[in-house]
Scaffold this active site. Structure first.
Site, short mmCIF file in Angstrom:
data_model
loop_
_atom_site.label_atom_id
_atom_site.label_comp_id
_atom_site.label_asym_id
_atom_site.label_seq_id
_atom_site.Cartn_x
_atom_site.Cartn_y
_atom_site.Cartn_z
N TYR A 147 1.49 12.60 -1.16
CA TYR A 147 2.74 12.58 -1.62
C TYR A 147 3.34 14.12 -1.69
O TYR A 147 4.48 14.37 -1.81
CB TYR A 147 3.24 11.39 -2.56
N LYS A 203 -11.88 6.80 0.64
CA LYS A 203 -12.32 6.89 1.92
C LYS A 203 -13.50 8.11 1.92
O LYS A 203 -13.07 9.02 2.65
CB LYS A 203 -11.22 7.34 3.02
N ASP A 236 -10.57 0.79 3.90
CA ASP A 236 -10.22 -0.21 4.76
C ASP A 236 -10.83 -1.54 4.56
O ASP A 236 -10.18 -2.59 4.66
CB ASP A 236 -10.80 0.23 5.98
N ASP A 260 -0.08 2.84 -2.04
CA ASP A 260 1.29 2.37 -1.50
C ASP A 260 0.88 1.36 -0.52
O ASP A 260 1.54 0.19 -0.54
CB ASP A 260 1.84 3.57 -1.01
N ASP A 264 1.27 -3.03 -1.14
CA ASP A 264 2.21 -4.08 -0.20
C ASP A 264 1.38 -5.17 0.44
O ASP A 264 1.86 -6.35 0.46
CB ASP A 264 2.78 -3.36 1.10
#
Ligand code: IPM
Ligand code: MG
Length: 376
Positions: A147, A203, A236, A260, A264
């Site tokens: 970001y 990751k 993932d 983020d 969701d």
């Protein structure tokens, strides 16, 4: 922060879209706690966002900024996407952005609790047995990563192709502080009878910065939090596990971008984005801790101005303010219980109602919460 002694100055920034509607109800609920529970709260309100740009030529007028500096906590509604507003110059966009707000308050720890509410289990697309009893919280790193990383931007190459770049970057101290925050939270939750377990998500199998994240979280754990259960998970796999069996999670700590996405994903466990609060917190300094409370749902332009938006995410964000800024967990629980009662009684705004069934307006839902508070 300036304020009369022992009074918490709370600044309401309703913003755009459904922000003013849902924050109107937050204002009423906060006033209830001030007047009926005699909590030392001073409520203020200022302009911010696209509506402010239209009225005053600034997304974030200096006067609003001064109020932000002086407040103990910001109760934030929503900000419209600026995509369509082509006339706003880039400098003004940056000055008025939510990202600048997060960065300048240094609210690096973003808490997003996901709790299955008994009255709402059927609102989820997941099976009841998967959802029932879910009680987890994301700790999303909020002021670093892709970001804010440099270099960033789009350039045109000599041969006419474009090249777009964003940079995922963390320094070890940024990882350390958010890891400590997550471990402290896990200890707190363990004291409340919850598992007190941390999953750190990265990751690291592809990203060097991800492998570093994992190594540093483990190091902080081994040095200071050996009593807390720690697992590492690839991002993932975490997305999959959230849908498969969310009850394995208690505290999930992860970077800005994965946080983020995954929050969701987690939000859908409860069935409605209209239910989810959040708190963004800084470190404790000499001035106390900066804090920004906001519902996750955003400005919802499709229903703005119709008086039908669900105010519960914003109201539950105020409950987080009672817990984190005023440090009054019993008052936070009083409000959370009132919301549970209202939903248990079958009160539904349109987003939660069964198709075709009658639903409450934003104000009627606020009334119902105030009613339940009065009865408790
Ligand atoms: C969120 C939102 C924001 C984010 C957007 C509006 C910039 O999606 O708070 O989750 O990406 O952080
Ligand atoms: Mg988001």
């Amino acid at each position: 922060m300036t304020s009369s002694a022992n009074t918490y100055r709370l600044l309401i920034l309703p913003g755009d879209g459904i922000g003013p509607e849902v924050m109107g109800e937050v204002g009423r609920v906060a006033a209830w706690f001030r007047d009926k529970r005699h909590l030392p709260i001073e409520l203020r309100q200022r302009h911010f966002g696209l509506a402010s740009w239209q009225a005053y030529g600034s997304l974030m007028p200096d006067e609003t900024w001064a109020e932000i500096e002086a407040a103990h906590a910001i109760l934030f509604g929503a900000m419209d996407s600026l995509d369509q507003a082509t006339k706003i110059p880039p400098g003004e966009r940056r000055k008025g952005s939510l990202l600048r707000l997060r960065k300048s308050l240094d609210t690096f720890a973003n808490l997003r609790p996901i709790r299955a509410i008994p009255g709402l289990l059927d609102a989820s697309t997941l099976k009841r047995e998967v959802v029932e009893g879910v009680d987890l919280v994301f700790v999303r790193e909020l002021t670093g990563g892709v970001y804010f990383g440099e270099p960033r931007g789009v350039e045109t190459l000599p041969d006419g192709r474009e090249r777009g770049v964003n940079t995922h970057v963390y320094t070890s101290d940024e990882v350390e502080r958010v890891a400590r925050f997550a471990f402290d939270l896990a200890r707190r939750r363990r004291a409340e009878g919850k598992p007190g377990r941390v999953h750190s998500v990265d990751k690291g199998n592809v990203m060097e910065a991800g492998a570093m994240w994992r190594r540093i979280v483990q190091r902080v754990h081994d040095a200071e939090y050996g009593d807390v259960e720690l697992h590492h998970m690839l991002a993932d796999n975490c997305a999959m596990q959230l849908i498969r069996w969310p009850k394995q999670f208690d505290v999930i700590v992860t970077d800005n971008l994965f946080g983020d996405l995954l929050s969701d994903c987690g939000a859908m466990i409860t069935g409605s984005l209209g239910m989810l609060p959040s708190a963004s917190l800084s470190a404790r300094g000499s001035h106390g801790r900066r804090a920004l409370y906001e519902p996750i749902h955003g400005s919802a332009p499709d229903i703005a101005g119709k008086g039908v938006a669900n105010p519960l995410a914003a109201i539950l964000s105020f409950a987080m303010c009672l817990r984190e800024t005023l440090e009054l967990p019993a008052e936070a629980e009083r409000l959370e219980r009132a919301v549970d009662v209202v939903l248990g009684d079958g009160a539904r705004t349109a987003d939660l109602a069964v198709r075709g069934a009658a639903s409450l307006s934003t104000i009627a839902m606020g009334d119902a919460v105030l009613n339940a508070l009065g009865r408790a």
